[in-house]
Design an enzyme around this catalytic site. Sequence first.
Site, PDB file in Angstrom:
ATOM      1  N   VAL A   1      -9.211  -3.394  -2.267  1.00  0.00           N
ATOM      2  CA  VAL A   1      -8.913  -4.537  -3.333  1.00  0.00           C
ATOM      3  C   VAL A   1      -7.547  -4.208  -3.748  1.00  0.00           C
ATOM      4  CG1 VAL A   1      -9.339  -5.512  -5.508  1.00  0.00           C
ATOM      5  CG2 VAL A   1     -11.384  -4.496  -3.849  1.00  0.00           C
ATOM      6  N   CYS A   2      -6.698  -5.370  -4.060  1.00  0.00           N
ATOM      7  CA  CYS A   2      -5.307  -4.978  -4.743  1.00  0.00           C
ATOM      8  C   CYS A   2      -4.682  -3.997  -4.025  1.00  0.00           C
ATOM      9  CB  CYS A   2      -5.878  -4.631  -6.312  1.00  0.00           C
ATOM     10  SG  CYS A   2      -4.268  -4.720  -7.324  1.00  0.00           S
ATOM     11  N   THR A   3      -3.903  -3.107  -4.605  1.00  0.00           N
ATOM     12  CA  THR A   3      -3.138  -2.233  -3.908  1.00  0.00           C
ATOM     13  C   THR A   3      -3.827  -1.047  -3.341  1.00  0.00           C
ATOM     14  OG1 THR A   3      -3.012  -1.048  -6.061  1.00  0.00           O
ATOM     15  CG2 THR A   3      -1.173  -2.443  -5.698  1.00  0.00           C
TER      16      THR A   3
ATOM     17  N   THR B   1      -2.758  -8.415  -0.751  1.00  0.00           N
ATOM     18  CA  THR B   1      -2.744  -7.345  -1.644  1.00  0.00           C
ATOM     19  C   THR B   1      -2.525  -7.919  -2.997  1.00  0.00           C
ATOM     20  OG1 THR B   1      -2.036  -5.037  -2.443  1.00  0.00           O
ATOM     21  CG2 THR B   1      -0.256  -6.720  -1.272  1.00  0.00           C
TER      22      THR B   1
END
Length: 199
Positions: free
Chosen positions: A106-108, A126
Amino acid sequence: MNSIAILLFDGVEELDAVGPWEVFAWAAKEGSPPKPMSVFTLSGDGAPVTCGKGMVITPDHSFETAPQIDILLIPGGPGTRPMIKDEAMLDWVRKTAAGCTWITAVCTGAMVLAKAGLAKGKRITTYHDVVEPMRQWSDAEVLAGVRFVRDGNLVTSAGVSAGIDMALWLVGQLAGADYAREVQQGIEYFPAPPYSYEA
């Protein structure tokens, strides 16, 4: 049994971890999944971690005490910046991913997968502010403007709340779309924000 591990670390973004946790935990415990699943958290040493906005979470396991991991989820947050320079952590991610049926971020958290060499030549996404920087240094095809992306057994999502979408999709892969819809109903996840946003 599909065993789902959510990696925790200092500086993890709260909802990146807790959002998917809610989806997987509801699917495992509240409903009756056609295929059994379990979810747990872990960190390197098993000690409590302080999240990016101050929440403190005690992981279920350390790397040493963790059970078999079938699905690995790496959240994002400011803590991913030191992680991408931590060779011991990247090595653990590589070794663990080699035995997983699904590898997710998830995300970074996608930066950790990329630095570990797991996203080479794959389509990923991202957090929106990280898309362009990642395009400069990673060997992955980094997509913008999507909630989540699947490429083989690698699944990545955009930031924060997008991890919930990814987790629901994964429940559908594990236990069928109908059951994933039951989970979505169970957690009442039908986003209708009070303020609209135009990119």
